[in-house]
Design a protein around this motif. Structure first.
Motif, PDB file in Angstrom:
ATOM      1  N   TYR A 198      27.040 -10.777 135.442  1.00 38.18           N
ATOM      2  CA  TYR A 198      27.979 -10.867 136.562  1.00 38.18           C
ATOM      3  C   TYR A 198      27.383 -11.807 137.597  1.00 38.18           C
ATOM      4  CZ  TYR A 198      30.725  -9.538 140.691  1.00 38.18           C
ATOM      5  OH  TYR A 198      31.527  -9.542 141.805  1.00 38.18           O
ATOM      6  N   LYS A 199      28.119 -12.845 137.991  1.00 38.42           N
ATOM      7  CA  LYS A 199      27.618 -13.826 138.943  1.00 38.42           C
ATOM      8  C   LYS A 199      28.165 -13.534 140.344  1.00 38.42           C
ATOM      9  CE  LYS A 199      27.265 -18.823 139.718  1.00 38.42           C
ATOM     10  NZ  LYS A 199      27.617 -20.152 139.173  1.00 38.42           N
ATOM     11  N   PHE A 200      27.263 -13.462 141.308  1.00 41.12           N
ATOM     12  CA  PHE A 200      27.663 -13.221 142.691  1.00 41.12           C
ATOM     13  C   PHE A 200      28.101 -14.534 143.332  1.00 41.12           C
ATOM     14  CE2 PHE A 200      24.958  -9.649 141.701  1.00 41.12           C
ATOM     15  CZ  PHE A 200      25.650  -8.579 142.268  1.00 41.12           C
ATOM     16  N   GLN A 201      29.275 -14.530 143.916  1.00 39.89           N
ATOM     17  CA  GLN A 201      29.806 -15.728 144.547  1.00 39.89           C
ATOM     18  C   GLN A 201      29.335 -15.884 145.983  1.00 39.89           C
ATOM     19  OE1 GLN A 201      31.539 -17.944 142.715  1.00 39.89           O
ATOM     20  NE2 GLN A 201      31.206 -16.538 140.995  1.00 39.89           N
ATOM     21  N   ASN A 202      29.004 -14.772 146.614  1.00 39.39           N
ATOM     22  CA  ASN A 202      28.591 -14.806 148.016  1.00 39.39           C
ATOM     23  C   ASN A 202      27.303 -14.016 148.217  1.00 39.39           C
ATOM     24  OD1 ASN A 202      31.084 -16.126 149.148  1.00 39.39           O
ATOM     25  ND2 ASN A 202      32.030 -14.292 148.298  1.00 39.39           N
ATOM     26  N   SER A 203      26.494 -14.442 149.158  1.00 37.35           N
ATOM     27  CA  SER A 203      25.275 -13.707 149.494  1.00 37.35           C
ATOM     28  C   SER A 203      25.649 -12.451 150.276  1.00 37.35           C
ATOM     29  CB  SER A 203      24.348 -14.583 150.344  1.00 37.35           C
ATOM     30  OG  SER A 203      23.980 -15.757 149.649  1.00 37.35           O
ATOM     31  N   GLY A 204      24.872 -11.388 150.061  1.00 35.16           N
ATOM     32  CA  GLY A 204      25.151 -10.169 150.796  1.00 35.16           C
ATOM     33  C   GLY A 204      24.517  -8.950 150.164  1.00 35.16           C
ATOM     34  N   THR A 205      24.845  -7.799 150.715  1.00 33.05           N
ATOM     35  CA  THR A 205      24.368  -6.519 150.208  1.00 33.05           C
ATOM     36  C   THR A 205      25.486  -5.868 149.397  1.00 33.05           C
ATOM     37  OG1 THR A 205      22.894  -6.216 152.102  1.00 33.05           O
ATOM     38  CG2 THR A 205      23.465  -4.253 150.840  1.00 33.05           C
ATOM     39  N   TYR A 206      25.148  -5.405 148.208  1.00 32.90           N
ATOM     40  CA  TYR A 206      26.140  -4.839 147.296  1.00 32.90           C
ATOM     41  C   TYR A 206      25.679  -3.480 146.775  1.00 32.90           C
ATOM     42  CZ  TYR A 206      27.972  -9.632 147.084  1.00 32.90           C
ATOM     43  OH  TYR A 206      28.482 -10.867 147.398  1.00 32.90           O
ATOM     44  N   THR A 207      26.655  -2.635 146.445  1.00 31.90           N
ATOM     45  CA  THR A 207      26.357  -1.385 145.759  1.00 31.90           C
ATOM     46  C   THR A 207      26.675  -1.572 144.282  1.00 31.90           C
ATOM     47  OG1 THR A 207      26.848  -0.022 147.693  1.00 31.90           O
ATOM     48  CG2 THR A 207      26.847   1.076 145.553  1.00 31.90           C
ATOM     49  N   LEU A 208      25.642  -1.519 143.462  1.00 29.66           N
ATOM     50  CA  LEU A 208      25.783  -1.647 142.012  1.00 29.66           C
ATOM     51  C   LEU A 208      25.861  -0.253 141.404  1.00 29.66           C
ATOM     52  CD1 LEU A 208      25.546  -3.062 139.213  1.00 29.66           C
ATOM     53  CD2 LEU A 208      23.054  -2.986 139.539  1.00 29.66           C
ATOM     54  N   GLY A 209      26.871  -0.001 140.594  1.00 30.09           N
ATOM     55  CA  GLY A 209      27.026   1.320 139.989  1.00 30.09           C
ATOM     56  C   GLY A 209      27.289   1.245 138.499  1.00 30.09           C
ATOM     57  N   PHE A 210      26.946   2.329 137.797  1.00 26.73           N
ATOM     58  CA  PHE A 210      27.251   2.489 136.377  1.00 26.73           C
ATOM     59  C   PHE A 210      27.848   3.872 136.187  1.00 26.73           C
ATOM     60  CE2 PHE A 210      23.603  -0.401 136.510  1.00 26.73           C
ATOM     61  CZ  PHE A 210      24.083  -1.466 135.776  1.00 26.73           C
ATOM     62  N   GLY A 211      28.783   3.996 135.231  1.00 28.24           N
ATOM     63  CA  GLY A 211      29.390   5.305 135.031  1.00 28.24           C
ATOM     64  C   GLY A 211      29.983   5.482 133.653  1.00 28.24           C
ATOM     65  N   VAL A 212      30.213   6.749 133.292  1.00 27.73           N
ATOM     66  CA  VAL A 212      30.894   7.099 132.047  1.00 27.73           C
ATOM     67  C   VAL A 212      31.766   8.315 132.345  1.00 27.73           C
ATOM     68  CG1 VAL A 212      28.978   8.557 131.243  1.00 27.73           C
ATOM     69  CG2 VAL A 212      30.611   7.594 129.584  1.00 27.73           C
ATOM     70  N   VAL A 213      32.969   8.338 131.784  1.00 36.96           N
ATOM     71  CA  VAL A 213      33.913   9.397 132.138  1.00 36.96           C
ATOM     72  C   VAL A 213      34.645   9.958 130.921  1.00 36.96           C
ATOM     73  CG1 VAL A 213      34.308   8.552 134.478  1.00 36.96           C
ATOM     74  CG2 VAL A 213      35.728   7.694 132.600  1.00 36.96           C
ATOM     75  N   ASP A 214      35.059  11.219 131.081  1.00 35.36           N
ATOM     76  CA  ASP A 214      35.992  11.859 130.164  1.00 35.36           C
ATOM     77  C   ASP A 214      37.399  11.611 130.690  1.00 35.36           C
ATOM     78  OD1 ASP A 214      34.503  13.139 128.136  1.00 35.36           O
ATOM     79  OD2 ASP A 214      33.936  14.744 129.497  1.00 35.36           O
ATOM     80  N   VAL A 215      38.329  11.335 129.794  1.00 32.12           N
ATOM     81  CA  VAL A 215      39.720  11.138 130.173  1.00 32.12           C
ATOM     82  C   VAL A 215      40.548  12.322 129.672  1.00 32.12           C
ATOM     83  CG1 VAL A 215      41.769   9.676 129.894  1.00 32.12           C
ATOM     84  CG2 VAL A 215      39.516   8.637 130.238  1.00 32.12           C
ATOM     85  N   TYR A 216      41.300  12.910 130.571  1.00 31.13           N
ATOM     86  CA  TYR A 216      42.200  14.048 130.352  1.00 31.13           C
ATOM     87  C   TYR A 216      41.485  15.388 130.193  1.00 31.13           C
ATOM     88  CZ  TYR A 216      46.401  11.208 130.163  1.00 31.13           C
ATOM     89  OH  TYR A 216      47.421  10.371 130.490  1.00 31.13           O
ATOM     90  N   ASP A 217      40.448  15.462 129.372  1.00 27.02           N
ATOM     91  CA  ASP A 217      39.765  16.755 129.242  1.00 27.02           C
ATOM     92  C   ASP A 217      38.316  16.540 128.841  1.00 27.02           C
ATOM     93  OD1 ASP A 217      39.640  16.157 126.559  1.00 27.02           O
ATOM     94  OD2 ASP A 217      40.900  17.814 125.890  1.00 27.02           O
TER      95      ASP A 217
END
Length: 228
Positions: free
Chosen positions: A164-183
């Motif tokens: 992922y290439k950042f277009q602007n300088s700054g502070t960012y929150t980087l996150g990762f996740g995994v989810v169940d859908v419906y149940d």
């Protein structure tokens, strides 16, 4: 001072300067513990998140209906995760870190989506994703290509690379996740490794170019010194 001594002095100075330039990576400190070795130091987690073989492992199997908390944790817009998988997210786990990036720098990481869900499950399309300032980008779901897994999960995509290439300088929150859908009837997981931030190759001077500049600079300094 003799000419030989002067030459030695400026040669040593040039070599020290060269080593500092080549060894310095301005982005190396931007990601803390991107290899998750030996723990999650530098990261904040929600849900079932741990470390396995120096890789972050996020799972959905011990989480209890925490969708709202997951959105708040990642600063994602309300209902934003539902749109990623085209289904109602029930629960999940996440990992995040606040980073500083410069314009043009590139985020890279390796990921592996694991699941026990049936293949191409429209109703229970569990998925894995990453976020930049809360905006989710899907990595894998039940429609991905899988192979049998040696983990406690039935199948996995295998490790893949993402950038992922950042277009602007700054502070960012980087996150990762995994989810169940419906149940939560079938569980899923996500392995993350080698999270790094680096400058594009085109912005880093070639060692030969840097060396040439240092040598020419040293020679000029030597000439000026000898004519004092």
């Amino acid at each position: 001072m003799s000419t030989t001594t002067v030459l030695k002095f400026f040669t040593l100075t040039s070599l020290v300067s060269l080593s500092l330039i080549l060894d310095t990576n301005p982005s190396s400190a931007a990601i803390l513990n991107g290899n998750f070795d030996p723990n999650l130091d530098g990261w904040t987690s929600l849900g079932d998140v741990g470390v396995q073989n120096s890789q972050a492992l996020l799972k959905t199997d011990t989480v209890n209906d925490n969708y709202a908390a997951l959105e708040q944790f990642l600063n994602s817009p309300a209902g934003g995760l539902d749109q990623v998988g085209n289904g109602e997210v029930f629960q999940g786990s996440a990992l995040k870190q606040i980073i500083t990036a410069e314009a043009g720098e590139v985020l890279t990481f390796n990921w592996n989506f694991l699941t026990n869900e049936p293949a191409e499950s429209t109703d229970f399309n569990d998925f894995a994703f990453f976020t930049i300032n809360g905006n989710p980008v899907k990595l894998g779901d039940t429609f991905s290509e899988f192979s049998s897994s040696a983990t406690p999960f039935e199948k996995e995509t295998g490790f893949k690379s993402k950038s992922y290439k950042f277009q602007n300088s700054g502070t960012y929150t980087l996150g990762f996740g995994v989810v169940d859908v419906y149940d939560a009837g079938k569980n899923s997981g996500l392995l993350i490794d080698n999270v790094a931030l680096s400058k594009p190759a085109s912005s880093v001077p070639e060692p030969s170019t840097v060396l040439g500049v240092l040598v020419l600079g040293s020679l000029g300094a030597i000439r000026r010194f000898l004519h004092l």
